[in-house]
Design a protein around this motif. Structure first.
Motif, mmCIF file in Angstrom:
data_model
loop_
_atom_site.group_PDB
_atom_site.id
_atom_site.type_symbol
_atom_site.label_atom_id
_atom_site.label_comp_id
_atom_site.label_asym_id
_atom_site.label_seq_id
_atom_site.Cartn_x
_atom_site.Cartn_y
_atom_site.Cartn_z
ATOM 1 N N TYR A 157 -9.918 5.661 6.787
ATOM 2 C CA TYR A 157 -8.823 5.833 5.826
ATOM 3 C C TYR A 157 -9.347 6.621 4.636
ATOM 4 O O TYR A 157 -10.488 6.425 4.217
ATOM 5 C CB TYR A 157 -8.336 4.480 5.316
ATOM 6 N N ILE A 172 -5.495 -1.848 -7.854
ATOM 7 C CA ILE A 172 -4.919 -2.163 -6.533
ATOM 8 C C ILE A 172 -5.781 -1.549 -5.433
ATOM 9 O O ILE A 172 -6.064 -2.192 -4.421
ATOM 10 C CB ILE A 172 -3.448 -1.676 -6.451
ATOM 11 N N VAL A 194 -7.464 -3.284 -2.189
ATOM 12 C CA VAL A 194 -7.151 -2.790 -0.842
ATOM 13 C C VAL A 194 -8.458 -2.473 -0.098
ATOM 14 O O VAL A 194 -8.624 -2.824 1.073
ATOM 15 C CB VAL A 194 -6.243 -1.536 -0.907
ATOM 16 N N ASN A 214 -10.183 -5.494 1.199
ATOM 17 C CA ASN A 214 -9.531 -6.054 2.394
ATOM 18 C C ASN A 214 -9.776 -5.190 3.626
ATOM 19 O O ASN A 214 -10.076 -5.691 4.701
ATOM 20 C CB ASN A 214 -8.011 -6.155 2.177
ATOM 21 N N LEU A 215 -9.622 -3.887 3.447
ATOM 22 C CA LEU A 215 -9.681 -2.991 4.611
ATOM 23 C C LEU A 215 -11.094 -2.807 5.158
ATOM 24 O O LEU A 215 -11.268 -2.557 6.344
ATOM 25 C CB LEU A 215 -9.112 -1.618 4.245
ATOM 26 N N ASN A 258 -12.593 -4.332 8.588
ATOM 27 C CA ASN A 258 -12.364 -3.813 9.961
ATOM 28 C C ASN A 258 -12.309 -2.294 10.033
ATOM 29 O O ASN A 258 -12.049 -1.745 11.102
ATOM 30 C CB ASN A 258 -11.035 -4.347 10.507
ATOM 31 N N ASN A 259 -12.492 -1.618 8.908
ATOM 32 C CA ASN A 259 -12.283 -0.162 8.912
ATOM 33 C C ASN A 259 -13.341 0.577 8.113
ATOM 34 O O ASN A 259 -14.014 -0.006 7.276
ATOM 35 C CB ASN A 259 -10.920 0.167 8.279
ATOM 36 N N ALA A 280 -4.996 7.200 8.026
ATOM 37 C CA ALA A 280 -3.904 7.347 7.040
ATOM 38 C C ALA A 280 -4.515 7.704 5.691
ATOM 39 O O ALA A 280 -5.692 7.433 5.446
ATOM 40 C CB ALA A 280 -3.115 6.059 6.928
ATOM 41 N N LEU A 319 -4.068 6.931 1.759
ATOM 42 C CA LEU A 319 -3.423 5.965 0.872
ATOM 43 C C LEU A 319 -3.451 6.494 -0.560
ATOM 44 O O LEU A 319 -4.521 6.642 -1.146
ATOM 45 C CB LEU A 319 -4.133 4.609 0.920
ATOM 46 N N LEU A 361 -3.146 5.606 -3.919
ATOM 47 C CA LEU A 361 -3.113 4.337 -4.658
ATOM 48 C C LEU A 361 -3.368 4.519 -6.154
ATOM 49 O O LEU A 361 -3.821 3.584 -6.818
ATOM 50 C CB LEU A 361 -4.131 3.357 -4.062
ATOM 51 N N LEU A 365 0.608 6.669 2.952
ATOM 52 C CA LEU A 365 1.205 5.486 2.320
ATOM 53 C C LEU A 365 0.982 5.633 0.818
ATOM 54 O O LEU A 365 -0.094 6.018 0.392
ATOM 55 C CB LEU A 365 0.532 4.223 2.847
ATOM 56 N N LEU A 368 1.752 4.057 -3.293
ATOM 57 C CA LEU A 368 2.264 3.063 -4.234
ATOM 58 C C LEU A 368 3.418 3.694 -4.995
ATOM 59 O O LEU A 368 3.411 4.902 -5.231
ATOM 60 C CB LEU A 368 1.196 2.725 -5.269
ATOM 61 N N GLU A 403 5.258 5.805 4.094
ATOM 62 C CA GLU A 403 5.493 4.397 3.743
ATOM 63 C C GLU A 403 5.294 4.216 2.243
ATOM 64 O O GLU A 403 4.271 4.641 1.695
ATOM 65 C CB GLU A 403 4.507 3.512 4.504
ATOM 66 N N LEU A 444 5.205 1.561 -1.032
ATOM 67 C CA LEU A 444 5.084 0.173 -1.416
ATOM 68 C C LEU A 444 5.348 0.001 -2.904
ATOM 69 O O LEU A 444 4.603 0.519 -3.730
ATOM 70 C CB LEU A 444 3.697 -0.363 -1.067
ATOM 71 N N VAL A 471 -1.660 -7.625 -8.314
ATOM 72 C CA VAL A 471 -2.614 -6.713 -7.679
ATOM 73 C C VAL A 471 -3.006 -7.225 -6.288
ATOM 74 O O VAL A 471 -2.946 -6.486 -5.301
ATOM 75 C CB VAL A 471 -3.860 -6.535 -8.573
ATOM 76 N N THR A 497 -0.003 -7.115 -3.778
ATOM 77 C CA THR A 497 0.288 -5.744 -3.334
ATOM 78 C C THR A 497 -0.805 -5.246 -2.389
ATOM 79 O O THR A 497 -0.518 -4.672 -1.335
ATOM 80 C CB THR A 497 0.373 -4.795 -4.558
ATOM 81 N N ALA A 498 -2.057 -5.496 -2.776
ATOM 82 C CA ALA A 498 -3.176 -5.017 -1.957
ATOM 83 C C ALA A 498 -3.153 -5.686 -0.584
ATOM 84 O O ALA A 498 -3.395 -5.037 0.437
ATOM 85 C CB ALA A 498 -4.498 -5.310 -2.660
ATOM 86 N N GLN A 499 -2.852 -6.990 -0.561
ATOM 87 C CA GLN A 499 -2.793 -7.709 0.708
ATOM 88 C C GLN A 499 -1.701 -7.120 1.602
ATOM 89 O O GLN A 499 -1.909 -6.932 2.804
ATOM 90 C CB GLN A 499 -2.517 -9.205 0.446
ATOM 91 N N ILE A 518 -0.532 -4.045 1.540
ATOM 92 C CA ILE A 518 -0.951 -2.717 2.019
ATOM 93 C C ILE A 518 -1.926 -2.867 3.186
ATOM 94 O O ILE A 518 -1.763 -2.235 4.233
ATOM 95 C CB ILE A 518 -1.597 -1.900 0.876
ATOM 96 N N SER A 519 -2.918 -3.744 3.021
ATOM 97 C CA SER A 519 -3.892 -3.872 4.117
ATOM 98 C C SER A 519 -3.254 -4.490 5.353
ATOM 99 O O SER A 519 -3.610 -4.137 6.477
ATOM 100 C CB SER A 519 -5.145 -4.626 3.681
ATOM 101 N N ILE A 546 -0.094 -4.074 6.284
ATOM 102 C CA ILE A 546 0.721 -3.011 6.906
ATOM 103 C C ILE A 546 -0.171 -2.128 7.781
ATOM 104 O O ILE A 546 0.214 -1.721 8.871
ATOM 105 C CB ILE A 546 1.423 -2.158 5.820
ATOM 106 N N LEU A 547 -1.385 -1.863 7.290
ATOM 107 C CA LEU A 547 -2.273 -0.959 8.014
ATOM 108 C C LEU A 547 -3.005 -1.647 9.160
ATOM 109 O O LEU A 547 -3.127 -1.100 10.246
ATOM 110 C CB LEU A 547 -3.296 -0.340 7.059
ATOM 111 N N ASP A 548 -3.488 -2.862 8.893
ATOM 112 C CA ASP A 548 -4.315 -3.551 9.885
ATOM 113 C C ASP A 548 -3.498 -4.311 10.928
ATOM 114 O O ASP A 548 -3.881 -4.378 12.085
ATOM 115 C CB ASP A 548 -5.244 -4.544 9.165
#
Lengths: 518, 231
Positions: free
Chosen positions: A291, A299, A303, A306-307, A310-311, A357, A359, A361, A385, A387, A404, A406, B121, B124-126, B128-129, B131-133
């Motif tokens: 990504y 934000i 993100v 979290n990502l 796995n990425n 993708a 992003l 942000l 995607l 914001l 997309e 958000l 924050v 929103t971040a959760q 986004i991730s 939606i992608l994952d």
């Protein structure tokens, strides 16, 4: 007539897909470090060089079978010769030069001057042939003419060819070149010291029978050995005057050494970011999918956290402080402006294949619209995607080409509604999403292998793994089927939505893949 | 269910919350600070003014705060925390849902007495991730939570669990017999246990337990009738 024939041939080559494809292949193989096969080519060449030099070293004191010598003299030299020709071929395009000259002359309404075009071609080729790397390549081929025994020593030039295939050596050379003025100054200073001290020591010692200095060459040798602080001790000053000169040379030597060290260190410090950047870009070319995160504000930071589980991610931001923060957080980040086409060009990546993708942000609609338009100006396919900060700008983002959107404020509204409406259900779903108690909701793609292993839903035996099959998203229907019937057929591309313990999910996935193909 | 929603925050967050909860409350009142400029998108709501230094007596006179839920959604975290602590110090039983920009403020808001904190924050971040994952999971859960399909998630309180005759949740054939799925059971002690978690296998269904189920609206209603929750 001849001119027309040449021009026709040039156009034919320039428009021939096969010719251009072949030329591009060899260009990538020889020059493009991100080309997948270049690595193998480089390794092969390095092995040939090592073999070649090993044979030469062995030959010095041992008998080497003639077929091995022939291998070195003919086979390896021939490969290097082919490589040299290929490099000469791709160094500049003959057909392109002819066409450029022809079109220029046509535009200016004058006769096509073929000799001028040929002169340009010769200049281009000579420019390449006189480059240091090309000269080394040529000298490395010379042992081919083995009748000239002396030329065999040119095998050693093959060692210099290693520079071509070792990126770190090239980086080192480029770092040193950035300080060429300083090195030149140092060279002049050292040369003056060496010259003056050599002459002085020669004058003072040459007529002294006890001194080892008899010629200017010996004085010169002593001077270099002394200034380099090596000091073999085979030649030593004998008179008081010459010892004074020696002291000056030694002092100057320490200064030269310190200056050289500081130059190399400062050059590397200055180029460190650039070296890291090149390394990141090189590594990027090897990643299959990732990504691109544009902007590294609050934000985006979350993100990324979290990502990254796995990425693979790449962060682009024009703010050096935010990039520094991204590096501290352990992410791959480049101080490139995501709103500039040049930034994406410099990455040397295939947007359609490698980028999952983009992003956008940044916490500014203006920046996100700008970045989206930048990407869309050269790529229509890649998923974007973004914001949305102010709802009034939604249409602008859609118009720019975002797939997309958000809107965090809308999300807060929905969360609030659900929380006040069904607080317990909300907490249950939230707990599922955040993997509390190791219970998770996940999607499992039905691969070709799984579809071959299991025909119907009832065969899945998910209950044995204490899993709940919430439903199946059927790719063919583009619809989610809640609590599917046991007789529902599984197809490749379907997605199973399962709830349960994370460990059991993994075991279940392994079970689905392990079962023997019917 | 509370009857009145008090939204403290005359901004986009307030507007979105009001839009989403208006069906669920008899009254939705938005409170604006004196220096907030009037907005055209919030004209349909009742707007009242407030001041952070208020003693809340005027609100107390107008509304029964035990029947109210307060949303503290000021955009400045410090002001929002001050507002939350100010409301909590005055009204012990008021349900307060507050907005925080990050985790740090979320902790402070909880300390200030908010019942529920929504960290913008992280939420929103959760999303986004997710939606992608997990695009399918996200879509399904989104439609479940925000009622965008016939599929619903419902909480059913078992005042009388005699229908299940002391069965364990794992023994009931939820999918086959009722076409619903049991996600979790909230026991009388407030513990939330997911079905298929190891603890749940040793806990029979009892009076006072709440079931969180997923299913089509008609199936859920039918289930409620069958177990005697709805006559």
């Amino acid at each position: 007539m001849f001119k027309d024939w040449i021009v026709d041939a040039a156009y034919a080559l320039q428009t021939s897909n096969r010719y251009q494809k072949t030329r591009k292949f060899f260009y990538n193989l020889l020059e493009n470090s991100s080309f997948q096969y270049k690595r193998y080519f480089d390794i092969t060449m390095v092995v040939l060089i090592i073999v070649s030099v090993t044979i030469l070293i062995r030959e010095v004191k041992h008998d080497v079978p003639s077929y091995i010598v022939d291998l070195n003299t003919y086979f390896i030299s021939f490969i290097f010769f082919i490589e040299y020709l290929l490099r000469l071929w791709i160094s500049s395009s003959v057909s392109k030069t002819i066409i450029e000259h022809k079109e220029k002359d046509t535009l200016l309404e004058r006769d096509f001057n073929l000799s001028l075009a040929f002169w340009r071609i010769v200049q281009d080729k000579l420019k390449y042939m006189t480059s240091i790397t090309a000269i080394i390549d040529l000298l490395a081929i010379l042992p081919f003419f083995h009748q000239l025994r002396l030329l065999r020593i040119f095998i050693l030039f093959r060692v210099f060819k290693l520079f071509r295939y070792a990126r770190s050596v090239q980086t080192f050379a480029s770092v040193l070149i950035s300080k060429k003025f300083e090195f030149f100054t140092l060279f002049i200073f050292s040369s003056i010291i060496i010259f003056v001290s050599s002459v002085l020591i020669y004058i003072m010692e040459a007529n002294n029978p006890n001194s080892a200095v008899n010629t200017l060459y010996e004085a010169f040798y002593w001077s270099i050995v002394t200034i380099s602080t090596v000091g073999y001790g085979d030649i030593t000053p004998t008179s008081t005057e010459s010892r004074f000169v020696a002291m000056l040379v030694i002092t100057a030597g320490i200064a030269v050494l310190a200056f050289t060290t500081s130059l190399v260190v400062s050059a590397f410090t200055e180029k460190l970011d650039e070296i890291k950047e090149l390394k990141s870009i090189d590594d990027l070319a090897k990643i299959e999918e990732f990504y691109i995160i544009c902007g590294y504000e609050k934000i985006a930071q979350e993100v990324c956290k979290n990502l990254v589980k796995n990425n693979k991610l790449l962060i682009l931001d024009e703010d050096p402080l935010r990039i520094e923060q991204a590096h501290k957080d352990g992410f791959e980040a480049l101080n490139y402006d995501p709103g500039s086409i040049e930034s994406y060009k410099r990455l040397h990546i295939d947007m359609n294949k490698q980028v999952k993708a983009i992003l956008c942000l940044r916490e500014s609609d203006v920046e996100n619209v700008y970045t989206t338009l930048t990407v869309r100006s050269f790529n229509k396919k890649v998923s974007i995607l973004s914001l949305l900060i102010n709802n009034n700008n939604r249409k602008k983002l859609e118009f720019a080409g975002v797939n997309e959107i958000l809107y965090s404020k809308e999300l807060v509204g929905l969360v609030a509604r659900e929380f006040v409406g069904k607080p317990v259900a909300f907490e249950a779903i939230h707990a599922l999403r955040s993997e509390l108690n190791n219970i998770n909701i996940d999607e499992l793609l039905v691969t070709q292998r799984i579809a071959q292993n299991f025909t119907f839903v009832e065969e899945l035996v998910h209950r044995k793994y204490r899993l709940l099959l919430l439903g199946i998203y059927k790719k063919s229907h583009k619809h989610f089927f809640f609590n599917p019937m046991g007789s529902m057929v599984l197809e490749e591309g379907d997605v199973l939505l399962i709830i349960g313990n994370v460990m059991f999910m993994k075991e279940f996935e392994q079970y689905l893949n392990k079962k023997r193909v019917k | 269910m509370k009857q009145v929603a008090l939204i403290f925050g005359y901004n986009d967050y307030g507007s979105q919350i009001a839009k989403n909860i208006i069906q669920k409350y008899k009254e939705v009142i938005i409170f604006k600070l004196d220096d907030d400029e009037l907005r055209s998108d919030m004209q349909e709501h009742i707007i009242e003014s407030f001041d952070l230094s208020d003693e809340w007596s005027s609100i107390e006179k107008k509304y029964d705060l035990n029947e109210c839920v307060a949303f503290c959604v000021l955009e400045d975290d410090a002001e929002n925390i001050f507002l939350t602590i100010s409301l909590r110090s005055q009204f012990k039983d008021l349900m307060i849902i507050a907005l925080s920009s990050d985790k740090e403020s979320a902790n402070k808001l909880s300390m200030a007495g908010a019942n529920k904190v929504i960290p913008v924050v992280q939420t929103t971040a959760q999303m986004i991730s997710d939606i992608l994952d997990k695009p399918v999971v996200t879509e399904v859960l989104h439609s479940l939570l925000y009622e965008q399909s016939n599929l619903k998630v419902a909480e059913i309180k078992l005042e009388d669990a005699s229908y299940f005759k002391g069965e364990f949740p794992t023994q009931v054939k939820w999918e086959l017999d009722y076409n619903i799925m049991l996600l979790s059971v909230i026991h009388t002690n407030g513990n939330n246990e997911f079905l298929y978690s190891s603890k749940e296998r040793h806990h029979p269904l009892e009076d006072g337990d709440s079931l969180v189920v997923v299913g089509y609206e008609a199936d859920i209603e039918l289930f409620k009738k069958r177990i005697g929750v709805v006559k």
